[in-house]
Design an enzyme around this catalytic site. Sequence first.
Site, PDB file in Angstrom:
ATOM      1  N   CYS A  11      63.128  31.130  62.662  1.00 35.11           N
ATOM      2  CA  CYS A  11      63.676  30.066  63.509  1.00 35.11           C
ATOM      3  C   CYS A  11      64.554  29.110  62.698  1.00 35.11           C
ATOM      4  CB  CYS A  11      62.563  29.308  64.217  1.00 35.11           C
ATOM      5  SG  CYS A  11      61.340  28.590  63.090  1.00 35.11           S
ATOM      6  N   HIS A  60      58.218  24.566  63.335  1.00 37.74           N
ATOM      7  CA  HIS A  60      59.200  25.376  64.047  1.00 37.74           C
ATOM      8  C   HIS A  60      60.528  24.628  64.074  1.00 37.74           C
ATOM      9  CE1 HIS A  60      60.599  28.331  66.898  1.00 37.74           C
ATOM     10  NE2 HIS A  60      60.751  27.452  67.867  1.00 37.74           N
ATOM     11  N   CYS A  67      79.972   0.554  29.210  1.00 36.27           N
ATOM     12  CA  CYS A  67      81.321   0.160  29.631  1.00 36.27           C
ATOM     13  C   CYS A  67      82.327   0.518  28.540  1.00 36.27           C
ATOM     14  CB  CYS A  67      81.358  -1.340  29.921  1.00 36.27           C
ATOM     15  SG  CYS A  67      83.004  -1.945  30.350  1.00 36.27           S
TER      16      CYS A  67
END
Length: 369
Positions: free
Chosen positions: A48, A316, A232
């Site tokens: 499914c 499911h 930086c």
Amino acid sequence: MEILMTVSKLASICTMGANASALEKEIGPEQFPVNEHYFGLVNFGNTCYCNSVLQALYFCRPFREKVLAYKSQPRKKESLLTCLADLFHSIATQKKKVGVIPPKKFITRLRKENELFDNYMQQDAHEFLNYLLNTIADILQEERKQEKQNGRLPNGNIDSENNSTPDPTWVHEIFQGTLTNETRCLTCETISSKDEDFLDLSVDVEQNTSITHCLRGFSNTETLCSEYKYYCEECRSKQEAHKRMKVKKLPMILALHLKRFKYMDQLHRYTKLSYRVVFPLELRLFNTSGDATNPDRMYDLVAVVVHCGSGPNRGHYIAIVKSHDFWLLFDDDIVEKIDAQAIEEFYGLTSDISKNSESGYILFYQSRD
């Protein structure tokens, strides 16, 4: 025993036929869209997760059209894409308007190619979607590479061998967007940015919220400090900084994955967050970057993969899709017409996060332009 099995199969076929005829009657002959087909898919043992994603993709029209166009090209060696093209073509060319089709060839190929899906256990629909889209893109890029090596491209040109970057495919044209990761140094105010492509966005979920709120949270500013300081280049040292993610390029189809499965240390397993998350029929993103190519893009909800149950390996999957002006629910071989208001049933629960629920798991939004 064989007689009992035959009777069981006949009963199942009769039920499917009854469901199909009921659907035709409910839609009505005058309202039934021309050249449209609504076919359920047979479940081959916990497939499914696959069926629901395939139905959602079939009703993403740009994707369906590309897959069907691929089918019309000269015959290629069998792959997951050829099997998908055969399946889509089979649905699109049925004489009947409604019915059931067994995607056996596709499932067999899927199990052959990836051992993750080579069993009868429940799998994660998002993992399958990710695998399918990336596999199709890889197949298309490999075919284009072969065409280049043979000196024959669709436009008749011979391309350079030096171009090492794979060409974007129609999978990228449909689903790929771009994020930009912006980091601002709190000392010198310099902003550095790094782009990152995506085929779907995974967003954290919270209780009693909306997908718009979740997307805003996706772009919340994060402070990098202490041991997580940012290096930086301007300051040439580690500094505190602000970091945030923004959308630089919005895709044609925006696939949103709601992160409903969370690992619980005390349980030693994943559990489902059945939080109520509202997803609107229309969507506009507000967390775009300043240099975004299409910041005002509007989206319409076209499909939802729904998880029913309490955990990732249990339960499911079903799909709800929009076709023309109405909504349909695909539950493996069963197809039903539903009201637009019924979509609210799949938002999730307002309480008891571990309780079984039918909740939206993957959302497919298609742009209007």
